[in-house]
Enzyme design. Sequence first.
Site, short mmCIF file in Angstrom:
data_model
loop_
_atom_site.label_atom_id
_atom_site.label_comp_id
_atom_site.label_asym_id
_atom_site.label_seq_id
_atom_site.Cartn_x
_atom_site.Cartn_y
_atom_site.Cartn_z
N MET A 193 -12.98 56.07 49.51
CA MET A 193 -13.95 56.62 50.44
C MET A 193 -13.21 57.25 51.61
O MET A 193 -12.01 57.09 51.77
CB MET A 193 -14.88 55.50 50.90
N ARG A 201 -8.81 41.96 55.42
CA ARG A 201 -9.53 41.56 54.20
C ARG A 201 -8.61 40.69 53.36
O ARG A 201 -7.40 40.62 53.63
CB ARG A 201 -9.98 42.79 53.41
N ARG A 258 -9.50 33.19 7.96
CA ARG A 258 -10.06 34.24 7.09
C ARG A 258 -9.33 34.19 5.76
O ARG A 258 -8.18 34.60 5.67
CB ARG A 258 -9.88 35.61 7.73
N ARG A 263 -13.26 30.03 6.26
CA ARG A 263 -14.38 30.89 5.89
C ARG A 263 -14.19 31.41 4.48
O ARG A 263 -13.09 31.85 4.11
CB ARG A 263 -14.47 32.07 6.85
N GLU A 312 -23.88 36.27 12.33
CA GLU A 312 -23.29 37.57 12.67
C GLU A 312 -24.19 38.73 12.29
O GLU A 312 -23.77 39.88 12.28
CB GLU A 312 -21.89 37.71 12.08
N THR A 345 -19.21 37.61 16.52
CA THR A 345 -19.72 38.63 17.45
C THR A 345 -19.17 40.03 17.16
O THR A 345 -19.69 41.00 17.70
CB THR A 345 -19.41 38.23 18.91
N ASP A 396 -19.24 41.41 14.01
CA ASP A 396 -20.32 41.98 13.19
C ASP A 396 -21.64 41.99 13.92
O ASP A 396 -22.45 42.91 13.75
CB ASP A 396 -20.45 41.19 11.87
#
Length: 901
Positions: free
Chosen positions: A106, A339, A577, A632, A764, A786, A788
């Site tokens: 700014m 700050r 997997r 899985r 999924e 999440t 798929d």
Amino acid sequence: MAGTSRRFVFAFDEGDKDHKELLGGKGAGLAEMTNLGLPVPPGFTVSTEACRLYLADGQVPPELAGEIDAHLGRLESERGKRFGSASDPMLVSVRSGAKFSMPGMMETILDIGLNDASVDGLAAAAGSERFAWDSYRRLIQMFGSTVLGIDPARFSTVLETVERSTGAAGDVDLDAATLRSLVTNYKAIVRDETGRDFPQNPREQLTMAIRAVFESWNTERARVYRRQERIPHDLGTAVNVMAMVYGNLGPDSGTGVAFTRDPATGTPGVYGDYLSEAQGEDVVAGIRTPVPLQDLERLDPVSYAELRRIMALLEGHYRDLCDVEFTIERGRLWMLQTRIGKRTAAAAFRLAIQFLDDGLIDVEEALGRVTGEQLTQLMFPQFDPHIEAKPIATGVPASPGAAVGTAVFDSATAARTDPNVILVRRETSPDDLPGIIAAEGVLTSRGGKTSHAAVVARGMGKTCVVGADGLEIDADRRQFTTTDGVVVREGDTISIDGSTGRVYSGTIDVVPSPVVEYFEGRLDAAVRRRDPVVQAVSRMMIYADERRRLGVHANADTPADAKRARQFRADGIGLCRTEHMFLGERRHHIEELILAESAAEQDKVLAELLPMQLGDFVGILAAMDGLPVTIRLIDPPLHEFLPDLTELSVKVALAEAGGAIDEGDVRLLRAVRRLHEQNPMLGLRGVRLGLVVPGLVAMQVRAIAEAAAARIRAGDDPRPEIMVPLVGGVEEFELMREEIVRVLHDVSESSGIEVRARIGTMIELPRAALTAASIAEHADFFSFGTNDLTQTTWGFSRDDVEGSFFPAYLKKGIFAASPFDSLDEEGVGRLVSIAVEEGRAVRGGLLIGVCGEHGGDPSSVRFFDRVGLDYVSCSPFRVPIARLEAGRAAVLKASSEGDTR
Ligand code: PEP
Ligand code: MG
């Protein structure tokens, strides 16, 4: 500040540090310093609410002008001068200040109120003509570029020409007469560019300046910065109007910036830059190279001591690293800003521990001051400390890290050139933001630790070296030359070290970060004790682990990954997997399975696969003894195991043309055609495969069960869990579950060892989430896929979109981050919440986790904690990040997320 709903202006002594929403960060800091009795010039803040109304309606609220007049009146009586007076004018500065600091975003305008009539009065009152004309030319230059939109180069070109023609080394050498003629030139530029004269009415100047600040909220570079930093676009900015104090009143005046500790490393000490005979942004703009703050002790010991006192007071008051801006006007110190200071990742961890050990903050607050993103940065590789290469230049180490890339000399090229570029500039300005975002690292020849490049790079965690003084950068010829005459051209590779400031030509080898070595248990105990960053990280991890509710599991498919997961303190494997076990040399077995023409042939292939799978599972269960391992069942479409359709068609066609037909290839081609799908991600995969390819799932479950039996026999405590992928409806799951239970039973019978395994499903697909209640009646656990779920909720093909239109979407601000990286809480997150709630309503205490990529993303981890998941699962490398975030999630409310910004 109760009962202030329809007020838009607040004097500094009316606010405090907790009103950042309304007053912006700068306004809140000024108010706090005023209340602490520190020497802050009097002033007032126009609220963010006024800005929001202006941006919505295109006009300021009608009350605003009257409120500003009243506050100006108060300033006049405090200063004993009048705004607009010709004899001894009170001037003001106008500075923006949003809730979150946005460096360089700014605009700042100084010396407002000065005009042709009052410039002589100012000269007389200050006893310096030079000062008055210097202030006037600054006003026209800043007002011209930020309010009237004139290209700043028009002013700087004239300034440089005047400097050259008078033989001045810089603006400080220009005398009053030259500055007066510069003002004439500048006014001509304003007339030429805007068709009107530079506004002479002080009140009109102020009104225009305030509006310009409001409007600058929506400049492209402000939007880019907000998107990058995930700052909402609807906050608006406040405007601070302050009585001017002058750093350009002679050699006993100046301006500076300082940090209460080193923002790059967290080391206590004096860190800052000071520039005498300067105003406002001069010190960070790289116009002249400032001196280190320590030199102020010699130049003005009284102000220096006062500054150190105030900095210590502010640090104790805020209980954190602060940065300040100050001006010295003829030996008198004035504070213009404070700050909580931005810091590097390493400094964040060290500072949190320092303040904790000093008893200023507790463990909860310390955890609030570090983030998973910062830990990620500390896990990046660094340059090999044993390298013999000689640096070609050395600058100020402004933001740590090791960056290797090709040199580019302007921001647009950096943003275009993909990937791995180092942006090389004399100094950077807010216009360089897209280039900084795109670059691996930034190298400048000017500026100090508080220059624009340093502050922005540090905020983004980019490697940065500034003030490499010997470098002669020629942006037009796209090259730089070092003091030794080494020439580096655009496209040449360079390496920059943001921890030492060294610049090398060519590629320097990188080594793993000590933090990763620590996590992997490979760091020598002595080194570990000596490295303050590793020390700080290890302590924060202990605090996070003590406090977290969420379990953190790892996604791991091999015994080696499983071992690493364990080293990284994963609480189990949340996703193994199994399809990865069919790739490489084993691929042909699946091919044979698909081509098999009889049940006997199929059984033969499955029998060949069984011992391989068994071996895999034995290794993984052994590595994770005593911890859950969620395995899985096979997921991807079968065609992934087959040759490419086009390639095989060409091969067969060529063979046919040559008269040498291969029957095997022809059969294979028929199968590839049969299995070809337009949308394989939505086709025959997941549970659907298990339901239509006989024997496949039974073989996998048998391998799991026999592996578990083998480990039990060996005295271990294996804890396999069997997970069914891509379930859309409960019927699919029920059928699968029956088969799994049957095989587990068979193996228990034949081995004489009872093998138990939880049987659960991935959630999924949106339909699975929406029918979670029925699925929960049959499933022992849920795990959200999440990846798929994002793909199917948005309808985004996960393999295509990130490379095609996502960059445009990100640029347009449709989302701040890819929904594949950071969970879309509103959409996908809602499905997650529904499934958790409805699943647990049926089966209280249902075990629920997530194993999509989001399981290792810091902000998503906090979401999963909020909605009550039991664990997140992510790649082993991200396990520490998820552990830290899970600890933070436990102690932080969502509202305090902005702490470290
Ligand atoms: C998922 O979809 O989130 C998931 C973990 O499975 P995959 O990525 O293997 O499809
Ligand atoms: Mg999936």
